[in-house]
Every structure is written in structure tokens, then in C-alpha cells.
Write a protein that holds these residues in place. Structure first.
Motif, PDB file in Angstrom:
ATOM      1  N   LEU A  74       4.166  18.764 -40.569  1.00  0.00           N
ATOM      2  CA  LEU A  74       4.589  16.746 -39.714  1.00  0.00           C
ATOM      3  C   LEU A  74       5.377  17.386 -38.174  1.00  0.00           C
ATOM      4  O   LEU A  74       4.519  16.217 -37.771  1.00  0.00           O
ATOM      5  N   HIS A  75       5.859  18.318 -37.557  1.00  0.00           N
ATOM      6  CA  HIS A  75       6.376  18.522 -36.561  1.00  0.00           C
ATOM      7  C   HIS A  75       5.026  18.745 -35.901  1.00  0.00           C
ATOM      8  O   HIS A  75       4.625  18.012 -34.533  1.00  0.00           O
ATOM      9  N   ALA A  76       3.997  19.715 -36.329  1.00  0.00           N
ATOM     10  CA  ALA A  76       2.508  19.866 -35.704  1.00  0.00           C
ATOM     11  C   ALA A  76       1.856  18.040 -35.221  1.00  0.00           C
ATOM     12  O   ALA A  76       1.292  18.184 -34.346  1.00  0.00           O
ATOM     13  N   TRP A  77       1.909  17.558 -36.586  1.00  0.00           N
ATOM     14  CA  TRP A  77       1.260  16.825 -36.283  1.00  0.00           C
ATOM     15  C   TRP A  77       1.840  15.387 -35.472  1.00  0.00           C
ATOM     16  O   TRP A  77       1.083  14.524 -35.067  1.00  0.00           O
ATOM     17  N   VAL A  78       3.285  15.008 -35.787  1.00  0.00           N
ATOM     18  CA  VAL A  78       3.575  13.809 -34.302  1.00  0.00           C
ATOM     19  C   VAL A  78       3.205  14.360 -33.209  1.00  0.00           C
ATOM     20  O   VAL A  78       3.169  13.856 -32.349  1.00  0.00           O
ATOM     21  N   GLY A  79       3.615  16.372 -32.894  1.00  0.00           N
ATOM     22  CA  GLY A  79       2.940  16.295 -31.666  1.00  0.00           C
ATOM     23  C   GLY A  79       1.772  16.482 -31.036  1.00  0.00           C
ATOM     24  O   GLY A  79       1.481  15.656 -29.948  1.00  0.00           O
ATOM     25  N   LEU A  80       0.928  16.889 -31.879  1.00  0.00           N
ATOM     26  CA  LEU A  80      -0.794  16.508 -31.995  1.00  0.00           C
ATOM     27  C   LEU A  80      -1.144  15.224 -31.754  1.00  0.00           C
ATOM     28  O   LEU A  80      -1.894  15.178 -30.665  1.00  0.00           O
ATOM     29  N   ARG A  81      -0.093  13.869 -32.480  1.00  0.00           N
ATOM     30  CA  ARG A  81      -0.530  12.659 -32.401  1.00  0.00           C
ATOM     31  C   ARG A  81       0.243  12.200 -30.667  1.00  0.00           C
ATOM     32  O   ARG A  81      -1.515  11.666 -30.129  1.00  0.00           O
ATOM     33  N   ASP A  82       1.326  12.406 -30.413  1.00  0.00           N
ATOM     34  CA  ASP A  82       1.315  12.752 -29.345  1.00  0.00           C
ATOM     35  C   ASP A  82       0.307  13.050 -28.084  1.00  0.00           C
ATOM     36  O   ASP A  82       0.137  11.895 -27.463  1.00  0.00           O
ATOM     37  N   VAL A  83       0.047  14.145 -28.496  1.00  0.00           N
ATOM     38  CA  VAL A  83      -0.732  13.823 -26.988  1.00  0.00           C
ATOM     39  C   VAL A  83      -2.312  13.831 -27.055  1.00  0.00           C
ATOM     40  O   VAL A  83      -2.756  13.103 -26.263  1.00  0.00           O
ATOM     41  N   ILE A  84      -2.618  13.553 -28.437  1.00  0.00           N
ATOM     42  CA  ILE A  84      -3.628  12.652 -28.736  1.00  0.00           C
ATOM     43  C   ILE A  84      -4.096  11.462 -27.978  1.00  0.00           C
ATOM     44  O   ILE A  84      -4.732  11.034 -27.886  1.00  0.00           O
ATOM     45  N   LEU A  85      -2.969  11.408 -28.174  1.00  0.00           N
ATOM     46  CA  LEU A  85      -3.494   9.149 -27.710  1.00  0.00           C
ATOM     47  C   LEU A  85      -2.680   9.196 -26.304  1.00  0.00           C
ATOM     48  O   LEU A  85      -2.908   8.308 -25.730  1.00  0.00           O
ATOM     49  N   ASP A  86      -1.712  10.470 -25.646  1.00  0.00           N
ATOM     50  CA  ASP A  86      -2.307  10.237 -24.023  1.00  0.00           C
ATOM     51  C   ASP A  86      -2.819  10.469 -23.692  1.00  0.00           C
ATOM     52  O   ASP A  86      -3.653   9.983 -22.592  1.00  0.00           O
ATOM     53  N   TYR A  87      -4.097  11.508 -24.217  1.00  0.00           N
ATOM     54  CA  TYR A  87      -4.820  12.301 -23.369  1.00  0.00           C
ATOM     55  C   TYR A  87      -6.453  11.622 -24.006  1.00  0.00           C
ATOM     56  O   TYR A  87      -7.434  11.093 -23.175  1.00  0.00           O
ATOM     57  N   ALA A  88      -6.719  11.223 -24.949  1.00  0.00           N
ATOM     58  CA  ALA A  88      -7.773  10.632 -25.485  1.00  0.00           C
ATOM     59  C   ALA A  88      -7.784   9.747 -25.384  1.00  0.00           C
ATOM     60  O   ALA A  88      -7.559   8.128 -26.664  1.00  0.00           O
ATOM     61  N   ARG A  89      -8.495   9.052 -24.526  1.00  0.00           N
ATOM     62  CA  ARG A  89      -8.592   7.841 -23.979  1.00  0.00           C
ATOM     63  C   ARG A  89      -9.737   6.792 -25.250  1.00  0.00           C
ATOM     64  O   ARG A  89      -9.655   5.388 -25.573  1.00  0.00           O
ATOM     65  N   PRO A  90     -10.943   6.704 -24.885  1.00  0.00           N
ATOM     66  CA  PRO A  90     -11.731   5.956 -25.858  1.00  0.00           C
ATOM     67  C   PRO A  90     -11.538   6.354 -27.331  1.00  0.00           C
ATOM     68  O   PRO A  90     -11.091   7.165 -28.365  1.00  0.00           O
ATOM     69  N   LEU A  91     -11.558   4.687 -27.767  1.00  0.00           N
ATOM     70  CA  LEU A  91     -10.593   5.457 -29.534  1.00  0.00           C
ATOM     71  C   LEU A  91     -11.744   5.960 -30.686  1.00  0.00           C
ATOM     72  O   LEU A  91     -11.581   6.243 -31.311  1.00  0.00           O
ATOM     73  N   ALA A  92     -12.715   5.681 -30.239  1.00  0.00           N
ATOM     74  CA  ALA A  92     -13.861   6.468 -31.107  1.00  0.00           C
ATOM     75  C   ALA A  92     -13.447   8.197 -31.265  1.00  0.00           C
ATOM     76  O   ALA A  92     -12.559   8.805 -32.525  1.00  0.00           O
ATOM     77  N   LEU A  93     -13.055   8.726 -30.341  1.00  0.00           N
ATOM     78  CA  LEU A  93     -12.395   9.827 -29.907  1.00  0.00           C
ATOM     79  C   LEU A  93     -11.386  10.767 -30.242  1.00  0.00           C
ATOM     80  O   LEU A  93     -10.710  11.003 -31.017  1.00  0.00           O
ATOM     81  N   ARG A  94     -10.282   8.767 -30.204  1.00  0.00           N
ATOM     82  CA  ARG A  94      -9.900   9.116 -30.246  1.00  0.00           C
ATOM     83  C   ARG A  94      -9.527   8.654 -32.353  1.00  0.00           C
ATOM     84  O   ARG A  94      -7.968  10.054 -32.619  1.00  0.00           O
ATOM     85  N   SER A  95      -9.343   8.477 -32.369  1.00  0.00           N
ATOM     86  CA  SER A  95      -9.967   8.115 -34.208  1.00  0.00           C
ATOM     87  C   SER A  95     -10.171   9.263 -34.486  1.00  0.00           C
ATOM     88  O   SER A  95      -9.506   9.953 -36.015  1.00  0.00           O
ATOM     89  N   ALA A  96     -10.952   9.878 -34.250  1.00  0.00           N
ATOM     90  CA  ALA A  96     -11.913  10.688 -34.393  1.00  0.00           C
ATOM     91  C   ALA A  96     -11.315  12.450 -34.596  1.00  0.00           C
ATOM     92  O   ALA A  96     -10.981  13.396 -35.635  1.00  0.00           O
ATOM     93  N   LEU A  97     -10.189  12.170 -33.912  1.00  0.00           N
ATOM     94  CA  LEU A  97      -9.265  13.679 -33.586  1.00  0.00           C
ATOM     95  C   LEU A  97      -8.028  13.635 -34.707  1.00  0.00           C
ATOM     96  O   LEU A  97      -7.488  14.558 -35.064  1.00  0.00           O
ATOM     97  N   LEU A  98      -7.351  12.119 -34.077  1.00  0.00           N
ATOM     98  CA  LEU A  98      -6.772  12.121 -35.224  1.00  0.00           C
ATOM     99  C   LEU A  98      -6.616  12.591 -36.753  1.00  0.00           C
ATOM    100  O   LEU A  98      -6.076  13.030 -37.294  1.00  0.00           O
ATOM    101  N   GLY A  99      -8.225  12.142 -36.883  1.00  0.00           N
ATOM    102  CA  GLY A  99      -8.734  12.132 -38.293  1.00  0.00           C
ATOM    103  C   GLY A  99      -8.847  13.633 -38.459  1.00  0.00           C
ATOM    104  O   GLY A  99      -8.054  13.711 -39.453  1.00  0.00           O
ATOM    105  N   LEU A 100      -9.931  14.062 -37.544  1.00  0.00           N
ATOM    106  CA  LEU A 100      -9.706  15.355 -37.760  1.00  0.00           C
ATOM    107  C   LEU A 100      -8.094  16.636 -38.317  1.00  0.00           C
ATOM    108  O   LEU A 100      -8.031  17.448 -38.881  1.00  0.00           O
TER     109      LEU A 100
END
Lengths: 137, 111
Positions: B65-91
Motif C-alpha cells: 500500500l505504501h509503495a502504491w501511494v508513493g509510486l502513484r505520486d511519482v507517476i502523477l508528477d512525471y508521467a504527463r501524457p495520459l496514455a503513459l500515465r494510465s499504463a504505468l498506474l495500471g502496471l
């Protein structure tokens, strides 16, 4: 006369050249920023290690052979080096994390205290890494 | 997971899991040190005792859970294109769920 100089100085403020952008190399990173960014980097590294940890857990419980394989792996110098890097990431993440938790309850939020605690984080993690090297060697 | 774990709830989950991890870590270190030298039998008996099964499972739940919230924050900050963001979050979500399920299988062995 003094009044007029004041007046002129005040007049000059709006026209004074201001930096249009921040050159990070010119202003330098404060220690608090380094701790904060390293907290993020170490967090990503540690998150990537979670599947590895699960894998090690599985191997260690899979049977005497798996357990011995894992023990032999930890005896290798290159694996121990990676372990020390992982311990470094963990030490920084935990210490910087505690610092953030203390901020949450309004402890050490002043600029001087925040700078001091940032240095303390680096000093403590250096001690932990040296200790880990001592244990591993 | 993305919708239920955002905003102030994500913030709270990050802190609560941090506190559990912060308690578990020194405890695990002390037990690891105290049990040396480990044999397969002593390791298995220690890790698969009822209390440790629960503690280790909780550790992985908190960790994921801790890693999920942290990685989610990082992805939301740096993965700007929506498709990339969604793919990374899904992964990350799929990977975290898979690791969680795997650890559940590992830690319930022999029950």
C-alpha cells in the motif's frame, strides 16, 4: 535629501532586473531539497525491490535446498554490495520519512530546524551504511 | 484502487502504513539477529509461527500500500501524457496485487 534617495530607491524596485528563470546550478540545492529528492529516489528503488523480497521469502521457505541457495547467494561479494546499496536506500528512506512524519505533527518545521534535521538524516544514514559494511565485510 | 486511494485518504494510508513499517522493521532486525545462525528448520519454524505469519502478511500489505501511494505520486508528477500515465498506474497496480497474492500463498503454506 535622504527622503529623495529613499524615494529613488523605492522607484527603482519595480524596474530592477529580476531572474526570469532559476538556474539550479547557480542557486545551488539546499540540503533540505537533497533529502527530499533522495527520499523519492530511494522510495522508487525500494518499491522495485519488493518483488525481489517476495522472491527471497519464497525461496527461503521452499525447502532446505532453496534456503541453502539463498544463503550461498548472500555470501557472494557482489550480492553483498547490492545489499549495502539497498540498506543505504532503506536507511535514507526511513530516516527522511521519520523527518516528514515529525513535520506532520509540527515538529522541526522552522527553517533552521529543518536544515539541521536534514543534516542529521545524512549523518545517521552514513553511520548505518558504515555499520552495514562492517557487518558484511 | 486509484479512485479509492487518492487525496487525503492516500495521505493517511501513507502515514499509517509508514508507522507499521517503522515498528516492524526494528522488530524484524532484532529477531533476525537473535536467531543467528539460521538453519532452514529454525527459519521456517520462526517465520511460520501464527504470530509471525500475521505480522509478515501485514508487513507486505502495508509495504505494498505504501509503495502504491508513493509510486502513484511519482507517476502523477512525471508521467504527463495520459496514455503513459494510465499504463504505468495500471502496471504498478497489477504488479502490487500480484505480489500481494503471491505473498499470501507463501505465508499460508501448510495451513
Amino acid at each position: 535629501m535622504q527622503e529623495s534617495m529613499h524615494g529613488r530607491a523605492a522607484m527603482q524596485v519595480p524596474g530592477r532586473a529580476r531572474p526570469a528563470f532559476f538556474n539550479l546550478l547557480q542557486i545551488g540545492l539546499p540540503v533540505t531539497a537533497v533529502v527530499s529528492f533522495a527520499h523519492r529516489v530511494s522510495g522508487v528503488v525500494l518499491a522495485l525491490l519488493v518483488p525481489v523480497l517476495a522472491c527471497m521469502l519464497q525461496r527461503s521457505l521452499s525447502g532446505p535446498e532453496g534456503f541453502d541457495q539463498l544463503a550461498a547467494l548472500f555470501a557472494r561479494l557482489d550480492v553483498r554490495l547490492v545489499m549495502i546499496l539497498a540498506i543505504w536506500a532503506l536507511a535514507h528512506h526511513v530516516l527522511a520519512g521519520v523527518r516528514h512524519l515529525l513535520f506532520d505533527i509540527h515538529v522541526g518545521t522552522g527553517l533552521r530546524a529543518a536544515r539541521a534535521s536534514a543534516w542529521i538524516v545524512f549523518i545517521l544514514e552514513a553511520a548505518i551504511v558504515l555499520l552495514a559494511i562492517g557487518v558484511a565485510a | 484502487m486509484t479512485r479509492t486511494l487518492s487525496g487525503s485518504r492516500a495521505w493517511l494510508v501513507q502515514r499509517l502504513t509508514a508507522l507499521y513499517l517503522l515498528c516492524f522493521l526494528p522488530y524484524a532486525l532484532v529477531r533476525l539477529g537473535a536467531g543467528r545462525p539460521w538453519s532452514y528448520e529454525s527459519w521456517r519454524a520462526s517465520l511460520l509461527s501464527p504470530g509471525m505469519r500475521v505480522a509478515v502478511l501485514l508487513f507486505f500489505v502495508a509495504l505494498l500500500l505504501h509503495a502504491w501511494v508513493g509510486l502513484r505520486d511519482v507517476i502523477l508528477d512525471y508521467a504527463r501524457p495520459l496514455a503513459l500515465r494510465s499504463a504505468l498506474l495500471g502496471l504498478v497496480a497489477v504488479a502490487a496485487t500480484a505480489v500481494g497474492a503471491w505473498v499470501l500463498v507463501i505465508m499460508t503454506v501448510g495451513l
